[in-house]
Design an enzyme around this catalytic site. Structure first.
Site, PDB file in Angstrom:
ATOM      1  N   GLU A 245       0.811  -1.224   0.000  1.00 50.66           N
ATOM      2  CA  GLU A 245       0.000   0.000   0.000  1.00 50.66           C
ATOM      3  C   GLU A 245       0.845   1.276   0.000  1.00 50.66           C
ATOM      4  O   GLU A 245       0.814   2.070   0.948  1.00 50.66           O
ATOM      5  CB  GLU A 245      -0.968  -0.011   1.181  1.00 50.66           C
ATOM      6  CG  GLU A 245      -1.974  -1.141   1.098  1.00 50.66           C
ATOM      7  CD  GLU A 245      -2.996  -1.125   2.222  1.00 50.66           C
ATOM      8  OE1 GLU A 245      -2.897  -0.263   3.120  1.00 50.66           O
ATOM      9  OE2 GLU A 245      -3.897  -1.988   2.202  1.00 50.66           O
TER      10      GLU A 245
ATOM     11  N   GLU B  15      -4.944  -8.230  -0.628  1.00 48.03           N
ATOM     12  CA  GLU B  15      -5.396  -7.954   0.746  1.00 48.03           C
ATOM     13  C   GLU B  15      -6.747  -7.273   0.759  1.00 48.03           C
ATOM     14  O   GLU B  15      -7.002  -6.338  -0.007  1.00 48.03           O
ATOM     15  CB  GLU B  15      -4.404  -7.058   1.498  1.00 48.03           C
ATOM     16  CG  GLU B  15      -4.794  -6.879   2.979  1.00 48.03           C
ATOM     17  CD  GLU B  15      -3.967  -5.818   3.679  1.00 48.03           C
ATOM     18  OE1 GLU B  15      -2.731  -5.834   3.544  1.00 48.03           O
ATOM     19  OE2 GLU B  15      -4.571  -4.962   4.369  1.00 48.03           O
TER      20      GLU B  15
END
Length: 541
Positions: free
Chosen positions: A172, A261
């Protein structure tokens, strides 16, 4: 280390950011209704092949939460009764090498059970980073060192019997409140100049919301794209309208597309809350059908809101994942099926190991739903149901006539149908082979049973093999097989078979639930870990 920011609101001051995305945007986007006039049979076309499935799984992070226990590892990555059937484990690349050993035990067991293991870093070692106005970033003069850091972790895991399937550049990079930030141009630079030296598959960019401004530059840069193997994405608050990715379809040939995820729809509710847990089944449906992801990876495997409860039992959310993970095995392919035959009903279909698998998520009232499978010789389907009263409950076989059958889908339920699974409920315990080699040819023309040992993972000091049996013109109802090793191989552990080895001779028999193989069909029946030269072996049974 402080807990991850996507835990309950009380543990992180920034937790509201992600939960706001989920609460305010994601759920309404999935409320897609089909007009009554469009309601019809679910038509499954095995000849219309879409993406190959790599697997389903979750995350283990031993610095932030306790490691899975030995029993919980088997629940997560085994595929027997009461197990999730996961085939992907995601682990962190800790910035401190002293923390690496904590990830080994679960990764070893997952690998032994046939799972792929991938890894993602949150931060490089502190010596490689610097502060800037946007937070923390990798120093530009440390890109080579960072690539070596990723290789060091890959080598460390390999030395401990775990061959990483892939490693990410950064978790991320566009939600870097508490970890290292990367711009899209910085990721492109690293891929162009440094990723080619990484000795496993490279994953990027793992945007927290599948934001295309993070991945478009990669897909539009031929040098960066050449060093990318897996385009990874997270789906926190991603609108359904953003699931499709035409640019990947255009430029991503030969690359894999993984959802690496998510937790869904939130981290505040119990994973056993029903029917809210069906949101997970619907989310999986859209990830497979609309986004055409090849893998779907949850956040923490064991959590109050996750697929496994804190007591180690499968939750309702976990049961929704298991309806895919246990039956749609790695190597299977998605095939065309009517995706939304009526309001609140979502169906997808897959094939592999001479089976067709259909998953139906019914968020509405009970319905008698017709199904038609094209070009099939199946005479019955087995099925498993999760609803308010139970998880993955096997149902009576349903007769198939000329490719068609009708099934009652209970109100607020998820059902998986499998052709060729046998009437003993074997699909719940087996769900297909661990490596899912796709369709097999079946009868070899001799009428006899044939077996094959196939190497699926070799890490130098040991290797993993899977055994597939193919029935001839007569169904196999109980098997006892043997073969001789050609050069000093020794099996150290096995699963899904009663196995012994004397000298070079290996003998193995079924464990009951995996005893039956229909005439002309192939079934992967067990696996093992061995030492010595890795070899494929063909034998008669």
């Amino acid at each position: 280390m402080t807990p991850r920011r996507n835990e309950s609101q009380g543990t992180r001051r920034k937790a509201l950011s992600r939960r706001s995305f989920l609460a305010m945007s994601a759920l309404p986007a999935l409320a897609v209704a089909t007009p009554a006039s469009a309601q019809s049979a679910v038509v499954v076309d095995p000849s219309a092949v879409r993406q190959q499935i790599q697997g389903f799984g979750g995350m283990n992070h031993t610095v932030w939460i306790n490691d899975l226990t030995a029993a919980q590892r088997d629940t997560a990555f085994g595929n027997g009764q009461g197990q999730l059937g996961f085939s992907v484990l995601r682990i962190p690349v800790h910035e401190n090498q002293g923390d690496w050993s904590g990830e080994v035990a679960t990764a070893q067991r997952a690998s032994e059970l046939g799972a792929k293991v991938i890894a993602s870093p949150w931060n490089p070692p502190a010596s490689m980073t610097e502060s800037f106005s946007g937070g923390k970033r990798l120093r530009y003069d440390m890109y080579d060192d960072y690539a070596r850091h990723l290789n060091d972790f890959t080598d460390y895991m390999s030395a401990n019997g775990v061959n990483l399937y892939g490693i990410s550049v950064q978790n991320e990079p566009d939600y870097a409140h508490d970890w290292t930030a990367w711009t899209a141009s910085e990721i492109v630079r690293f891929l162009r100049e440094n990723a080619g030296s990484i000795n496993t598959r490279v994953i990027a960019p793992e945007s927290f919301q599948y934001r295309k401004n993070m991945s478009d530059p990669i897909l539009n840069d031929s040098q960066a794209l050449a060093n990318l193997d897996i385009l990874g994405a997270h789906l926190y608050g991603t609108q359904l309208s953003d699931f499709d990715y035409p640019l990947f379809e255009q430029n991503g040939s030969g690359k894999e597309l993984w959802m690496t995820e998510v937790y869904y729809p939130n981290s505040s509710d119990s994973a056993d809350l029903w029917p809210q847990a069906l949101d997970v089944g619907e989310h999986l449906h859209h990830a497979m059908v609309d986004a055409q992801f090849q893998a779907y990876v949850w956040w923490y495997i064991r959590r109050s809101y996750g697929p496994m409860r804190e007591d180690g039992q499968i939750s309702k959310r976990g049961a929704n994942m298991a309806h895919f993970a246990k039956f749609v095995r790695p190597g299977y392919v998605r095939i065309d099926a009517t995706a939304n035959p009526r309001s609140n009903l979502y169906t997808s279909a897959y094939k592999g190991d001479s089976k067709v698998v259909i998953v139906a998520v019914n968020k509405g009232s009970s319905v008698s739903q017709p199904f038609t499978m094209l070009d099939t010789t199946a005479t019955e389907v087995s099925s498993w149901v999760t609803d308010a009263s139970g998880n993955l409950r096997p149902q009576d076989p349903i007769a198939v006539s000329n490719g068609s059958f009708t099934a009652t889908l209970p109100a607020q339920s998820i059902t998986t149908f499998v052709t060729g699974a046998g009437s003993d409920g074997g699909g719940d315990d087996d769900g297909g082979g661990d490596d899912g080699g796709g369709d097999d040819d079946g009868d070899d023309g001799t009428g006899a049973c044939q077996g094959r040992v196939e190497v699926v993972n070799d890490w130098g000091s040991g290797w993993q093999g899977n055994v597939t049996l193919t029935a001839g013109s007569t169904a196999v109802d109980g098997w006892n097989v043997s073969w001789n090793w050609p050069g000093g191989q020794q099996i150290s552990s096995s699963w899904n078979a009663d196995l012994s080895q004397s000298g070079s001779t290996v003998t193995a028999s079924d464990t009951g639930w995996n005893a039956r193989i229909e005439a002309g069909q192939s079934r992967q029946v067990f696996g093992f870990i061995a030492s010595g030269p890795a070899v494929d072996v063909d034998f008669s049974c």
